[in-house]
Design an enzyme around this catalytic site. Structure first.
Site, PDB file in Angstrom:
ATOM      1  N   ARG A 129     -43.600 -39.106  68.318  1.00 29.38           N
ATOM      2  CA  ARG A 129     -44.479 -40.294  68.277  1.00 29.38           C
ATOM      3  C   ARG A 129     -44.297 -41.119  69.554  1.00 29.38           C
ATOM      4  O   ARG A 129     -44.265 -42.345  69.519  1.00 29.38           O
ATOM      5  CB  ARG A 129     -44.195 -41.160  67.044  1.00 29.38           C
ATOM      6  CG  ARG A 129     -44.381 -40.454  65.726  1.00 29.38           C
ATOM      7  CD  ARG A 129     -45.827 -40.056  65.452  1.00 29.38           C
ATOM      8  NE  ARG A 129     -45.905 -39.219  64.270  1.00 29.38           N
ATOM      9  CZ  ARG A 129     -45.798 -37.889  64.295  1.00 29.38           C
ATOM     10  NH1 ARG A 129     -45.631 -37.243  65.439  1.00 29.38           N
ATOM     11  NH2 ARG A 129     -45.882 -37.194  63.188  1.00 29.38           N
ATOM     12  N   SER A 136     -49.105 -43.187  57.538  1.00 30.86           N
ATOM     13  CA  SER A 136     -47.641 -43.335  57.535  1.00 30.86           C
ATOM     14  C   SER A 136     -47.264 -44.620  58.270  1.00 30.86           C
ATOM     15  O   SER A 136     -47.562 -44.761  59.449  1.00 30.86           O
ATOM     16  CB  SER A 136     -46.983 -42.144  58.232  1.00 30.86           C
ATOM     17  OG  SER A 136     -47.314 -40.947  57.583  1.00 30.86           O
ATOM     18  N   GLU A 195     -44.342 -46.875  62.617  1.00 33.16           N
ATOM     19  CA  GLU A 195     -45.186 -45.991  63.428  1.00 33.16           C
ATOM     20  C   GLU A 195     -46.456 -46.747  63.824  1.00 33.16           C
ATOM     21  O   GLU A 195     -47.092 -46.445  64.826  1.00 33.16           O
ATOM     22  CB  GLU A 195     -45.535 -44.740  62.608  1.00 33.16           C
ATOM     23  CG  GLU A 195     -46.234 -43.668  63.386  1.00 33.16           C
ATOM     24  CD  GLU A 195     -46.390 -42.376  62.590  1.00 33.16           C
ATOM     25  OE1 GLU A 195     -47.513 -41.844  62.574  1.00 33.16           O
ATOM     26  OE2 GLU A 195     -45.411 -41.900  61.996  1.00 33.16           O
TER      27      GLU A 195
END
Length: 341
Positions: free
Chosen positions: A158, A228, A324
């Site tokens: 990420r 998420s 995230e």
């Protein structure tokens, strides 16, 4: 002021001074230059599927509508040149309709193609970096375009150079994908492991990924969310060994460097937080990794809930979760981890 509610999937009340939908690079440059002259902050948004607006935005929000897909091929590979405003899931569907495999594990990831390299999106054992050939970028301050190779993007979990060196004053205009004609299924995660590697096709994998994601993840049209909310944490082998003694069934994914990735959703679930609610924000009943807007949540409800989740997991496992989701303040992006600490 204009409402941002239709332009981001968390659907919390937030406004911006101006909202402009961008369909051409010339228009983008023009609007950018105008904002610079007025000393106005600028925010780029694709599908708004990975952001939380903490406050009203004091400047101009540019919505990416740069569309178009080009397909070339040689004996070994399919090459796709995809403009950054294309919807990612639609791109996955389009590629399969052209009998091009390689993106099926990344089905139903919300957002547009231009966000894919920024986050290095990933699911079911495949990350964007595995299919990326290049990324085209526009330096808005210089008015110049340039191309980065896969290596120059500095992809991590990420993570990419677009969160650092190219975070301000740059926009991804297109991505280049390189997909092998000698297709190999990736069946490492979840129910995909049940497939026979020699018999499965990419359409079956796509269908399974979609079915699993739809069963677990709430539709943003029903409950506002950004998918998420937390990253899966990566911890040292020593820390993991201690946790495994206490929790023998803890899901884990050993990394090449010896560290171990854990499943954030499992950690949250062990804290009995599914359904836990603060104000209008709640931990989703079916997938603990997702925080939802039950209809009337404010940004502060979501931040408070995220803080509670982070503290609960830390108290039980000595593991600190990081968001995230990108947090946007009055003048632009802020440190999301600090915001929920």
């Amino acid at each position: 002021m204009q409402s941002l509610k239709p332009f981001h999937t968390f659907a919390v009340p937030a406004q911006a001074k101006n909202i402009v939908e961008i369909t051409a690079l010339e228009q983008l440059q023009q609007v950018w230059d105008g904002c610079r002259q007025e000393n106005q902050p600028v925010l780029f948004l694709g599908q708004g599927s990975n952001v939380l607006f903490l406050k009203d935005f004091a400047g101009t929000v540019l919505i990416n509508r740069l569309m178009g897909i080009e397909h070339n091929e040689d004996e070994q590979f399919h090459y796709l040149h995809v403009n950054s405003g294309e919807n990612w899931h639609n791109l996955v569907e389009w590629s399969l309709s052209q009998s091009i495999g390689g993106l099926e594990n990344l089905a139903l990831i919300p957002g547009c193609a231009g966000s894919a390299p920024v986050q290095n999106i990933g699911a079911y054992g495949v990350e964007f970096k595995d299919v990326c050939d290049y990324v085209d970028v526009l330096d808005l301050n210089q008015g110049k375009q340039f191309r980065l190779t896969n290596a120059e993007c500095e992809f991590g979990y990420r993570e990419s150079v677009f969160k650092h060196k190219y975070a301000q004053g740059f926009i991804v205009t297109a991505v280049g994908l390189k997909l092998a004609k000698a297709w190999q299924p990736v069946l490492k995660y979840g129910t995909l492991a049940n497939f026979d590697k020699s018999a499965v096709g990419f359409q079956q994998i796509f269908d399974e990924v979609c079915a699993v994601r739809r069963a677990k993840l709430p539709d943003p049209k029903e409950f506002g969310n950004a998918g998420s909310f937390f990253k899966n944490p990566v911890i040292s082998a020593g820390h993991f060994a201690l946790l495994q003694q206490e929790y023998p069934n803890i899901p884990n994914f050993p990394q090449d460097d010896g560290s171990v990735k854990l499943a954030a959703g499992w950690l949250i679930d062990q804290c009995q937080l599914k359904g836990y609610q603060i104000g209008g924000a709640a931990v989703h009943q079916n997938q603990a990794l997702v925080l939802v807007n039950k209809g009337d949540a404010t940004a502060s409800d979501i931040v408070e809930l995220a803080h509670h989740v982070r503290q609960s997991v830390a108290a039980k496992f000595d593991v600190y979760l990081s968001p995230e989701v990108r947090f946007i303040g009055e003048l632009g992006e802020v440190n999301a981890e600090q915001a929920i600490s």
